[in-house]
Scaffold this active site. Structure first.
Site, mmCIF file in Angstrom:
data_model
loop_
_atom_site.group_PDB
_atom_site.id
_atom_site.type_symbol
_atom_site.label_atom_id
_atom_site.label_comp_id
_atom_site.label_asym_id
_atom_site.label_seq_id
_atom_site.Cartn_x
_atom_site.Cartn_y
_atom_site.Cartn_z
ATOM 1 N N LYS A 129 0.837 -1.215 0.000
ATOM 2 C CA LYS A 129 0.000 0.000 0.000
ATOM 3 C C LYS A 129 0.872 1.265 0.000
ATOM 4 O O LYS A 129 0.652 2.166 -0.782
ATOM 5 C CB LYS A 129 -0.939 0.003 1.218
ATOM 6 C CG LYS A 129 -1.892 -1.193 1.257
ATOM 7 C CD LYS A 129 -2.838 -1.142 2.434
ATOM 8 C CE LYS A 129 -2.163 -1.210 3.781
ATOM 9 N NZ LYS A 129 -1.448 -2.495 4.036
ATOM 10 N N ARG B 294 -9.502 0.483 9.293
ATOM 11 C CA ARG B 294 -9.007 -0.872 9.551
ATOM 12 C C ARG B 294 -10.043 -1.716 10.270
ATOM 13 O O ARG B 294 -9.770 -2.869 10.604
ATOM 14 C CB ARG B 294 -7.753 -0.796 10.398
ATOM 15 C CG ARG B 294 -6.478 -0.964 9.593
ATOM 16 C CD ARG B 294 -5.322 -0.730 10.537
ATOM 17 N NE ARG B 294 -4.155 -1.480 10.194
ATOM 18 C CZ ARG B 294 -3.105 -0.977 9.555
ATOM 19 N NH1 ARG B 294 -3.110 0.259 9.128
ATOM 20 N NH2 ARG B 294 -2.059 -1.724 9.334
ATOM 21 N N ARG C 14 11.356 -5.810 4.740
ATOM 22 C CA ARG C 14 11.093 -4.379 4.508
ATOM 23 C C ARG C 14 12.130 -3.508 5.213
ATOM 24 O O ARG C 14 12.490 -3.754 6.353
ATOM 25 C CB ARG C 14 9.700 -4.015 5.017
ATOM 26 C CG ARG C 14 9.453 -2.512 5.034
ATOM 27 C CD ARG C 14 7.996 -2.139 5.101
ATOM 28 N NE ARG C 14 7.269 -2.785 6.169
ATOM 29 C CZ ARG C 14 5.935 -2.779 6.258
ATOM 30 N NH1 ARG C 14 5.216 -2.171 5.326
ATOM 31 N NH2 ARG C 14 5.327 -3.384 7.237
ATOM 32 N N ARG D 47 11.514 -1.565 10.723
ATOM 33 C CA ARG D 47 10.521 -1.098 11.684
ATOM 34 C C ARG D 47 10.468 -2.022 12.895
ATOM 35 O O ARG D 47 10.619 -3.236 12.748
ATOM 36 C CB ARG D 47 9.147 -1.059 11.012
ATOM 37 C CG ARG D 47 8.888 0.233 10.275
ATOM 38 C CD ARG D 47 7.659 0.211 9.447
ATOM 39 N NE ARG D 47 6.506 -0.462 10.040
ATOM 40 C CZ ARG D 47 5.322 -0.548 9.459
ATOM 41 N NH1 ARG D 47 5.131 0.015 8.285
ATOM 42 N NH2 ARG D 47 4.335 -1.179 10.042
ATOM 43 N N ARG E 206 -0.216 -9.271 13.476
ATOM 44 C CA ARG E 206 -0.795 -8.267 12.582
ATOM 45 C C ARG E 206 -1.639 -8.917 11.483
ATOM 46 O O ARG E 206 -2.667 -8.384 11.082
ATOM 47 C CB ARG E 206 0.320 -7.399 11.981
ATOM 48 C CG ARG E 206 0.852 -6.416 13.027
ATOM 49 C CD ARG E 206 2.230 -5.939 12.693
ATOM 50 N NE ARG E 206 2.248 -5.113 11.500
ATOM 51 C CZ ARG E 206 3.345 -4.913 10.773
ATOM 52 N NH1 ARG E 206 4.482 -5.486 11.096
ATOM 53 N NH2 ARG E 206 3.282 -4.141 9.719
HETATM 54 P P1 ADP Z 1 2.171 -1.874 3.184
HETATM 55 O O1 ADP Z 1 2.161 -0.372 3.155
HETATM 56 O O2 ADP Z 1 0.956 -2.476 2.548
HETATM 57 O O3 ADP Z 1 2.421 -2.417 4.556
HETATM 58 P P2 ADP Z 1 4.747 -1.664 1.795
HETATM 59 O O4 ADP Z 1 4.487 -0.772 0.641
HETATM 60 O O5 ADP Z 1 5.484 -1.078 2.943
HETATM 61 O O6 ADP Z 1 3.377 -2.360 2.289
HETATM 62 O O7 ADP Z 1 5.540 -2.933 1.227
HETATM 63 C C1 ADP Z 1 5.952 -4.004 2.094
HETATM 64 C C2 ADP Z 1 7.303 -4.562 1.600
HETATM 65 O O8 ADP Z 1 7.108 -5.265 0.381
HETATM 66 C C3 ADP Z 1 8.361 -3.508 1.325
HETATM 67 O O9 ADP Z 1 9.611 -4.026 1.692
HETATM 68 C C4 ADP Z 1 8.275 -3.292 -0.186
HETATM 69 O O10 ADP Z 1 9.545 -2.907 -0.737
HETATM 70 C C5 ADP Z 1 7.873 -4.672 -0.691
HETATM 71 N N1 ADP Z 1 6.974 -4.626 -1.858
HETATM 72 C C6 ADP Z 1 5.980 -3.739 -2.120
HETATM 73 N N2 ADP Z 1 5.341 -4.040 -3.259
HETATM 74 C C7 ADP Z 1 5.928 -5.171 -3.734
HETATM 75 C C8 ADP Z 1 5.702 -5.996 -4.909
HETATM 76 N N3 ADP Z 1 4.727 -5.707 -5.776
HETATM 77 N N4 ADP Z 1 6.491 -7.079 -5.045
HETATM 78 C C9 ADP Z 1 7.478 -7.372 -4.142
HETATM 79 N N5 ADP Z 1 7.729 -6.635 -3.048
HETATM 80 C C10 ADP Z 1 6.977 -5.542 -2.836
HETATM 81 P P1 ADP Z 2 1.269 -2.084 7.809
HETATM 82 O O1 ADP Z 2 0.729 -1.499 6.567
HETATM 83 O O2 ADP Z 2 2.580 -2.748 7.642
HETATM 84 O O3 ADP Z 2 0.284 -2.895 8.592
HETATM 85 P P2 ADP Z 2 0.991 0.469 9.183
HETATM 86 O O4 ADP Z 2 2.177 1.350 9.132
HETATM 87 O O5 ADP Z 2 -0.191 0.829 8.370
HETATM 88 O O6 ADP Z 2 1.560 -0.966 8.884
HETATM 89 O O7 ADP Z 2 0.492 0.325 10.695
HETATM 90 C C1 ADP Z 2 1.383 0.025 11.742
HETATM 91 C C2 ADP Z 2 0.627 -0.067 13.049
HETATM 92 O O8 ADP Z 2 0.011 1.185 13.366
HETATM 93 C C3 ADP Z 2 -0.533 -1.077 13.071
HETATM 94 O O9 ADP Z 2 -0.087 -2.389 13.358
HETATM 95 C C4 ADP Z 2 -1.402 -0.501 14.198
HETATM 96 O O10 ADP Z 2 -0.872 -0.787 15.478
HETATM 97 C C5 ADP Z 2 -1.258 1.002 13.971
HETATM 98 N N1 ADP Z 2 -2.305 1.516 13.059
HETATM 99 C C6 ADP Z 2 -2.137 2.019 11.808
HETATM 100 N N2 ADP Z 2 -3.314 2.400 11.275
HETATM 101 C C7 ADP Z 2 -4.265 2.141 12.212
HETATM 102 C C8 ADP Z 2 -5.687 2.281 12.268
HETATM 103 N N3 ADP Z 2 -6.392 2.788 11.234
HETATM 104 N N4 ADP Z 2 -6.329 1.893 13.398
HETATM 105 C C9 ADP Z 2 -5.658 1.383 14.444
HETATM 106 N N5 ADP Z 2 -4.329 1.200 14.445
HETATM 107 C C10 ADP Z 2 -3.617 1.571 13.350
#
Ligand code: ADP
Ligand code: ADP
Length: 225
Positions: A16, A91, A130, A164, A175
Site C-alpha cells: 500500500k 481498519r 522491509r 521497523r 498483525r
Molecule cells: P504496506 O504499506 O501495505 O504495509 P509496503 O508498501 O510497505 O506495504 O511494502 C511491504 C514490503 O514489500 C516492502 O519491503 C516493499 O519494498 C515490498 N513490496 C511492495 N510491493 C511489492 C511488490 N509488488 N512485489 C514485491 N515486493 C513488494
Molecule cells: P502495515 O501497513 O505494515 O500494517 P501500518 O504502518 O499501516 O503498517 O500500521 C502500523 C501499526 O500502526 C498497526 O499495526 C497498528 O498498530 C497502527 N495503526 C495504523 N493504522 C491504524 C488504524 N487505522 N487503526 C488502528 N491502528 C492503526
C-alpha cells in the site's frame, strides 16, 4: 475538477505504501498514512504517541478513540479538499462508518476502495525484508524484492535504512491475524457499496502501479462526466 477520495485496502505488507508513494505523484493527492502519522507521534514522544506505542509494538490496532478524530479532521482539512489517498485507514467497521459519516457530513463520497491482494506467506516475506528510510518513511525498500542501489542506504535521501520495530516475526503473525479478523470484513462492506476495485498485489511493483493508475484515471474521467 471533481474529487478523488480513495482508500487503499490490503494486508500489512501488501504494498500500500509503495503504491501510495507513486499514485500521490500521478494524481497530486495527499497521502495520509496512519502508520506513518502514529510512528511520527511515537518518535516525538507526544501523549498520542505514548498511548499508541504499546499497541503498535504488539501488532494490535490502536484504539479507535486515538485515531478516528485525527483522521476525520485530516480528511476535512484544506489539502484534502480535492481528494485524498488514505493508507491504513479504515481498519475496522467502526472506522469505516466514521469515515463514511464524516464524508456525508461534508457532502462528499468515497470514490473507490483499492484492494491490493497478496497471500499470507508472501506478506510475511515482504514484512520481514522491509526497510524504510530513517528520514522519510514513504521511501520503502525490500532487501530482496526492491533493494536500494547501495545496501542499507536510501536512494533518494542518502541516509540510513532501518527495520521497523513491528516488522519482527511474532508481531507480523499477530498483525496478520488482526487483519483477517478486523480489516478483511471491509472488503465485503465496500464491495456491497459498489466501490471496491481489486488488484493482484503479487505482480511486480511497476505492474501493480500501472493497473491501479489506469483504474484511478478511469474513475476520474467518470467522476467528471
Ligand atoms: P504496506 O504499506 O501495505 O504495509 P509496503 O508498501 O510497505 O506495504 O511494502 C511491504 C514490503 O514489500 C516492502 O519491503 C516493499 O519494498 C515490498 N513490496 C511492495 N510491493 C511489492 C511488490 N509488488 N512485489 C514485491 N515486493 C513488494
Ligand atoms: P502495515 O501497513 O505494515 O500494517 P501500518 O504502518 O499501516 O503498517 O500500521 C502500523 C501499526 O500502526 C498497526 O499495526 C497498528 O498498530 C497502527 N495503526 C495504523 N493504522 C491504524 C488504524 N487505522 N487503526 C488502528 N491502528 C492503526
Amino acid at each position: 475538477m471533481s474529487e478523488l477520495n480513495l482508500i487503499l485496502l490490503g494486508p500489512p505488507g501488501a504494498g500500500k505504501g509503495t503504491q501510495a508513494d507513486r499514485l500521490r505523484e500521478d494524481f497530486s493527492l495527499p497521502h495520509i498514512a496512519t502508520g506513518d502519522i502514529l510512528r511520527a507521534q511515537v518518535a516525538e514522544g507526544t501523549e498520542l504517541g505514548r498511548e499508541a506505542k504499546s499497541f503498535m509494538d504488539a501488532g494490535k490496532l490502536v484504539p479507535d478513540e486515538v485515531i478516528v478524530g485525527m483522521i476525520v479532521e485530516r480528511v476535512a482539512g484544506g489539502d484534502a479538499r480535492d481528494g485524498f489517498l488514505l493508507d491504513g485507514f479504515p481498519r475496522n467497521r467502526q472506522q469505516a462508518d466514521a469515515l463514511g459519516e464524516a464524508l456525508s457530513g461534508l457532502e462528499r463520497h468515497l470514490t473507490a476502495a483499492l484492494l491490493i491482494e497478496v497471500p499470507d506467506d508472501e506478506v510475511v516475506r515482504r514484512m520481514a525484508g522491509r526497510r524504510v528510510c530513517v528520514k522519510n518513511p514513504t521511501h520503502i525498500y525490500h532487501v530482496d524484492f526492491d533493494p536500494p542501489k547501495h545496501e542499507g542506504v536510501c536512494d533518494q535521501d542518502g541516509v540510513r535504512l532501518i527495520q521497523r520495530d513491528d516488522d519482527k516475526e511474532e508481531t507480523i503473525r499477530t498483525r496478520l491475524e488482526v487483519y483477517h479478523a478486523q480489516t478483511e470484513p471491509l472488503i465485503a462492506y465496500y464491495d456491497g457499496a459498489g466501490v471496491l476495485r481489486r488488484f493482484d498485489g503479487t505482480r511486480d511493483p511497476d505492474e501493480v502501479h500501472a493497473h491501479i493508475r489506469a483504474t484511478v484515471a478511469t474513475l476520474r474521467l467518470e467522476e467528471n462526466l
